[in-house]
Design an enzyme around this catalytic site. Sequence first.
Site, PDB file in Angstrom:
ATOM      1  N   TRP A  46       1.021  -1.459   0.034  1.00  0.00           N
ATOM      2  CA  TRP A  46      -0.243   0.249   0.284  1.00  0.00           C
ATOM      3  C   TRP A  46       0.831   1.423   0.215  1.00  0.00           C
ATOM      4  O   TRP A  46       0.402   2.362  -1.201  1.00  0.00           O
ATOM      5  CB  TRP A  46      -1.029   0.021   1.019  1.00  0.00           C
ATOM      6  CG  TRP A  46      -0.574   0.033   2.927  1.00  0.00           C
ATOM      7  CD1 TRP A  46       0.146  -0.919   2.892  1.00  0.00           C
ATOM      8  CD2 TRP A  46      -1.815   0.938   3.737  1.00  0.00           C
ATOM      9  NE1 TRP A  46       0.333   0.222   4.627  1.00  0.00           N
ATOM     10  CE2 TRP A  46      -0.946   0.441   4.932  1.00  0.00           C
ATOM     11  CE3 TRP A  46      -2.485   1.039   3.327  1.00  0.00           C
ATOM     12  CZ2 TRP A  46      -1.790   1.270   5.968  1.00  0.00           C
ATOM     13  CZ3 TRP A  46      -3.549   1.441   4.479  1.00  0.00           C
ATOM     14  CH2 TRP A  46      -2.707   1.493   6.221  1.00  0.00           C
ATOM     15  N   ASP A 174      -0.385  -2.602  12.212  1.00  0.00           N
ATOM     16  CA  ASP A 174       0.629  -3.488  12.421  1.00  0.00           C
ATOM     17  C   ASP A 174      -0.066  -3.932  14.220  1.00  0.00           C
ATOM     18  O   ASP A 174       0.062  -5.018  14.422  1.00  0.00           O
ATOM     19  CB  ASP A 174       2.031  -3.153  12.355  1.00  0.00           C
ATOM     20  CG  ASP A 174       2.836  -3.024  11.080  1.00  0.00           C
ATOM     21  OD1 ASP A 174       1.919  -2.878   9.797  1.00  0.00           O
ATOM     22  OD2 ASP A 174       3.362  -3.545  10.836  1.00  0.00           O
ATOM     23  N   GLU A 403       7.727   9.429   9.388  1.00  0.00           N
ATOM     24  CA  GLU A 403       6.816   7.989   9.605  1.00  0.00           C
ATOM     25  C   GLU A 403       5.265   8.541  10.108  1.00  0.00           C
ATOM     26  O   GLU A 403       3.915   7.890   9.337  1.00  0.00           O
ATOM     27  CB  GLU A 403       7.300   6.321   9.746  1.00  0.00           C
ATOM     28  CG  GLU A 403       6.521   5.551   9.939  1.00  0.00           C
ATOM     29  CD  GLU A 403       7.470   4.607  10.261  1.00  0.00           C
ATOM     30  OE1 GLU A 403       8.287   4.412  11.152  1.00  0.00           O
ATOM     31  OE2 GLU A 403       6.900   3.417   9.914  1.00  0.00           O
TER      32      GLU A 403
HETATM   33  C1  GLC Z   1       4.710  -0.589   9.171  1.00  0.00           C
HETATM   34  C2  GLC Z   1       3.461   0.025   8.444  1.00  0.00           C
HETATM   35  C3  GLC Z   1       2.583  -0.550   7.299  1.00  0.00           C
HETATM   36  C4  GLC Z   1       3.829   0.078   6.192  1.00  0.00           C
HETATM   37  C5  GLC Z   1       5.182  -0.835   6.730  1.00  0.00           C
HETATM   38  C6  GLC Z   1       6.372   0.372   5.261  1.00  0.00           C
HETATM   39  O1  GLC Z   1       5.018  -2.019   8.684  1.00  0.00           O
HETATM   40  O2  GLC Z   1       2.687  -0.308   9.636  1.00  0.00           O
HETATM   41  O3  GLC Z   1       1.641  -0.135   6.797  1.00  0.00           O
HETATM   42  O4  GLC Z   1       3.294  -0.730   4.667  1.00  0.00           O
HETATM   43  O5  GLC Z   1       5.937  -0.396   7.649  1.00  0.00           O
HETATM   44  O6  GLC Z   1       6.155   1.284   5.717  1.00  0.00           O
END
Ligand code: GLC
Length: 431
Positions: A46, A174, A403
């Site tokens: 995503w 997560d 982030e």
């Molecule tokens: C973390 C986030 C996830 C995202 C990834 C890379 O795992 O929870 O949603 O895709 O980082 O940014």
Amino acid sequence: MTQADETIGLDDLSALRLRAVEILRNNDRGGYTVPTDNLYPFQWNWDSAFCAMGIATFDIDRAWAELESLYVGQWSNGMLPHIVFHHVVDSYYPGPEVWGASHAPQTSGISQPPLTATATRFILDRAGGETRSRERAAALYPKILAQHDWWARERDPDSTGLVGVLHPWESGADNSPVWDGPLKGTPATKTSFNRRDVALVDATMRPRQWEYERYIYLVELYRGLGWDGSRMWAETPFKVADVGLNAILMRDERDLRALAEQFGTAAERERLASRAAQRQRGLESLWDSADRTYYSRDLVTGQRMPIASYAGFLPLWGGVDDKARVAQLAAELQRWLDLCAFGAPTMAPNSPEFDQRRYWRGPVWAIVNWMLGDGLARHGCDDLAKRLRDDTRRLMELDGFCEYYDPLTGEGLGGGAFSWTAAAGLAWALG
Ligand code: GLC
């Protein structure tokens, strides 16, 4: 003059937008974008869809390449993996050997919230009527359709209209507190492992060790089942109808239906239309009229999961059309925003689960604001949409493209120079 300068116009290009373009270019590893250097050294599902929309604001050709490189990882059953390990580097855990999936290039074995039909429409729109773009969209269309058929077939085998996620990572959020319950019923792995994330980012901003032990248990369980979808569905201790993922899926399917008008067959359009009606009924079953929010459902126990998270608002992005329902969601979101300096927090600041610095347990994420802001604007809630956009812009001004951010102080957290945050700036907040 670069393509970025031509498209955006150098004179009014703010320093912030220039910085966002620079981040996306620096995180380009040759046709795909890593979320950030070091911490996430591969292509994430995503993330890439959001990146493609951000990149489309300055380089249409490269935006298509982002989606095309993601589909290089698609499995023959249609599943679009959450990570494509284009190049092997050993600075990430769990790497390809832990997943043990047989695909070239190597990939993880689970998916993530689907946004590629949405991204395809976004890029097409930016490209105007350009023929080459139409051809590239037409080539992506059957792959996106296969991916949606996979969600329907493997993640909703009983045709309830709701799909289930089989791993917290599959939801994209997560360590959301909503997963605490089912994770307590999930065994810990017996394998000892070396997390790399906590060497790169302060551990108070990351998931806790007990959660990680269960994340890895699930990966090992599914690897042992040979990534066989029906066995995974039957044998997993973690199976959740996540309202966030289902809402994003509904939005993507709506965009897919629009693509099917141009590129699909009558039979495909019919299939997607009947699926949409079924999804609407599924989403409705997650609405809690007393608490005025959507709750996810634990598909192992059949119980609703009455912990309000940002995901309960995501039907604004995809799924809700009823005016009264939109007004209820907007009023609740407004209450959350009034409790913090910068919205939207991922958990209500006055809830017992709220943790202002820890990942999906409180912090603000620019891509979440983008989805909520877009949804609110589409439903005519302009003031609230503007508030989210202004908050996002202020966060970017204060601490750059992080982030995620602390909703009480505005401090940038997690990884820096982050691709999807830069994309959210370009495609939405800094427009
Ligand atoms: C973390 C986030 C996830 C995202 C990834 C890379 O795992 O929870 O949603 O895709 O980082 O940014």
